[in-house]
Design an enzyme around this catalytic site. Structure first.
Site, PDB file in Angstrom:
ATOM      1  N   ASN A 139      66.248  78.164  39.585  1.00 22.62           N
ATOM      2  CA  ASN A 139      66.044  77.207  39.107  1.00 22.62           C
ATOM      3  C   ASN A 139      64.680  76.449  39.302  1.00 22.62           C
ATOM      4  OD1 ASN A 139      68.994  77.099  38.082  1.00 22.62           O
ATOM      5  ND2 ASN A 139      69.449  76.457  40.375  1.00 22.62           N
ATOM      6  N   GLU A 198      76.972  65.272  34.344  1.00 25.77           N
ATOM      7  CA  GLU A 198      75.739  65.887  34.409  1.00 25.77           C
ATOM      8  C   GLU A 198      74.854  65.336  33.217  1.00 25.77           C
ATOM      9  OE1 GLU A 198      75.212  69.880  35.912  1.00 25.77           O
ATOM     10  OE2 GLU A 198      77.736  70.136  35.915  1.00 25.77           O
ATOM     11  N   SER A 211      74.661  72.810  34.366  1.00 22.37           N
ATOM     12  CA  SER A 211      74.028  73.902  35.241  1.00 22.37           C
ATOM     13  C   SER A 211      74.592  75.101  34.809  1.00 22.37           C
ATOM     14  CB  SER A 211      74.635  73.756  36.694  1.00 22.37           C
ATOM     15  OG  SER A 211      76.058  73.543  36.815  1.00 22.37           O
ATOM     16  N   ASP A 223      74.588  62.931  37.227  1.00 19.13           N
ATOM     17  CA  ASP A 223      73.828  64.115  38.185  1.00 19.13           C
ATOM     18  C   ASP A 223      72.844  64.635  37.348  1.00 19.13           C
ATOM     19  OD1 ASP A 223      73.029  66.275  39.523  1.00 19.13           O
ATOM     20  OD2 ASP A 223      75.003  66.890  40.164  1.00 19.13           O
ATOM     21  N   HIS A 250      69.552  69.220  37.060  1.00 16.21           N
ATOM     22  CA  HIS A 250      68.844  70.151  36.078  1.00 16.21           C
ATOM     23  C   HIS A 250      67.870  69.503  34.888  1.00 16.21           C
ATOM     24  CE1 HIS A 250      70.737  73.835  37.890  1.00 16.21           C
ATOM     25  NE2 HIS A 250      71.857  72.766  38.020  1.00 16.21           N
ATOM     26  N   LYS A 284      65.327  72.135  42.253  1.00 19.53           N
ATOM     27  CA  LYS A 284      65.275  72.699  41.027  1.00 19.53           C
ATOM     28  C   LYS A 284      63.638  72.484  40.754  1.00 19.53           C
ATOM     29  CE  LYS A 284      69.854  72.433  41.237  1.00 19.53           C
ATOM     30  NZ  LYS A 284      70.488  72.072  42.494  1.00 19.53           N
TER      31      LYS A 284
END
Length: 383
Positions: free
Chosen positions: A47, A175, A179, A204, A207, A236
């Site tokens: 990541n 998110e 992910s 969240d 990413h 990440k």
């Protein structure tokens, strides 16, 4: 049934389903490659989206921090573990993302668990996107609140749940960039619905932070939304580790009183906070890396389409190739490794049954010829 029999049976079930997990000892070589058992591979599983894990500016900041502050915090932040580097980075982060406060956590998992455990009470409700990260769903399931999951990235499905909600407080969880699927949440619509019904939105953005939005400020900034609770992580695009919760001042004070993961854990090393400050500076100045990453994503997607591969609609660095069958996904990953490309097969229970996949991740550190090599290896692997 004995403990040993329970363990033996559970492992046998995992092996039988092709879901048995094994760890490898890796030796990172650069942002784009790694060594395993003396063999070098192109790394399409990490990541490290901006290629910062070995950036000399960040490494140097950590070394200098260790020399000045030592290698550990020595205690919880509520005792003796909260130092000047922690406070300085929290202020920098909050200012960058437009929040009054930021609180550092040792990991994104801990941050998500801490916030939900501290915030939710009996008769409250959590409405979570059904594909939210395991740390969010587990925390919600363990909380005294009622958990309901809504169809992935479907505001109408959330609206139906919100309309029927009555009594208690409401927390909507999602998110920013998912992910495993790589797609982005419709945060603007989700936030509008949540506020309409008097709830709070928790995002969240593990990413998305560092990659999307102006200066890499993330998914919420990109969609001009300020969630009541924003979790960002640093393992990440930031290339380090740790996490932070962004929120209003009184919310931060509440979490300092009641977030057990914050109160009862040793704080991150001050040297790590020094490294994160350096990483933030790199991220803010990282337009060139973000542009290279965008070009790499476009190159991969175009090459995959030309070869007839059906990818998910993801426009991010996460490019899943859905295989379906778990054994087939493992076999494809092994074939790619035989050709020098390290790609991970992701299987249930991490993803829903029937959606085993190759989770291909791209980085600004990849060169175009390395992406072409991956595409040719994929083409050969499918036979």
């Amino acid at each position: 049934m004995s403990w040993q029999q329970r363990i033996t049976d559970a492992l046998a079930v995992r092996r039988g389903k092709g879901q048995f997990r094994q760890r490898q000892v890796f030796q990172p070589h650069s942002g784009a490659s790694l060594d395993v058992n003396g063999q070098r591979y192109l790394n399409f599983a990490a990541n490290d989206y901006l290629g910062l894990t070995r950036d000399p500016r960040i490494v140097r900041a950590w070394q200098q921090g260790a020399e000045r502050y030592g290698v550990g915090a020595g205690g919880s932040g509520h005792v003796t573990g909260y130092g000047a580097p922690h406070a300085a980075f929290e202020e920098e982060l909050a200012d960058w993302l437009g929040y009054p406060r930021a609180l550092l956590f040792i990991s994104g998992f801990a941050a998500n668990q801490a916030v939900i455990a501290a915030m939710m009470a009996k008769n409250d409700r959590i409405f979570a996107d059904k594909l939210s990260h395991a740390s969010l769903l587990e925390a919600a399931a363990l909380s005294p609140a009622t958990l309901r999951r809504f169809a992935h990235n479907q505001p109408d499905a959330l609206a139906a749940l919100l309309t029927g909600a009555d009594g208690g407080e409401t927390l909507v969880v999602t998110e920013g960039v998912f992910s495993m699927d790589g797609d982005s949440a419709p945060l603007s619509a989700l936030h509008a619905l949540t506020r309409q019904h008097g709830g709070w939105l928790m995002v969240d953005d593990a990413h998305g932070i560092g990659v999307t939005g102006e200066e890499g400020r993330g998914s919420a900034w990109q969609q001009q939304v300020q969630p009541e609770l924003l979790v960002v992580t640093f393992g990440k695009a930031f290339g380090v580790s740790g996490a932070a919760v962004l929120c209003q001042t009184e919310t931060a004070d509440y979490l300092i009183q009641f977030a057990r993961h914050l109160i009862y854990s040793t704080a991150m090393p001050p040297a790590q906070a020094c490294a994160l400050s350096a990483s933030l500076a790199c991220v803010r100045q990282g337009d060139a890396q973000r542009q290279r990453l965008a070009e790499n994503i476009a190159l991969f997607k175009a090459g995959a389409a030309a070869r007839g591969f059906k990818l998910t609609p993801s426009l991010t660095a996460i490019q899943p190739l859905i295989v379906g069958d778990e054994a087939r996904a493992l076999a494809l990953a092994d074939t790619l490794r035989a050709q020098g490309c390290w790609v991970t097969a992701i299987r249930p229970p991490t993803v829903p049954p029937g959606t085993a996949r190759l989770r291909i991740t791209l980085s600004a550190a990849h060169r175009p010829e390395e992406i072409q090599r991956l595409l040719e290896a994929l083409n050969d692997a499918r036979g």
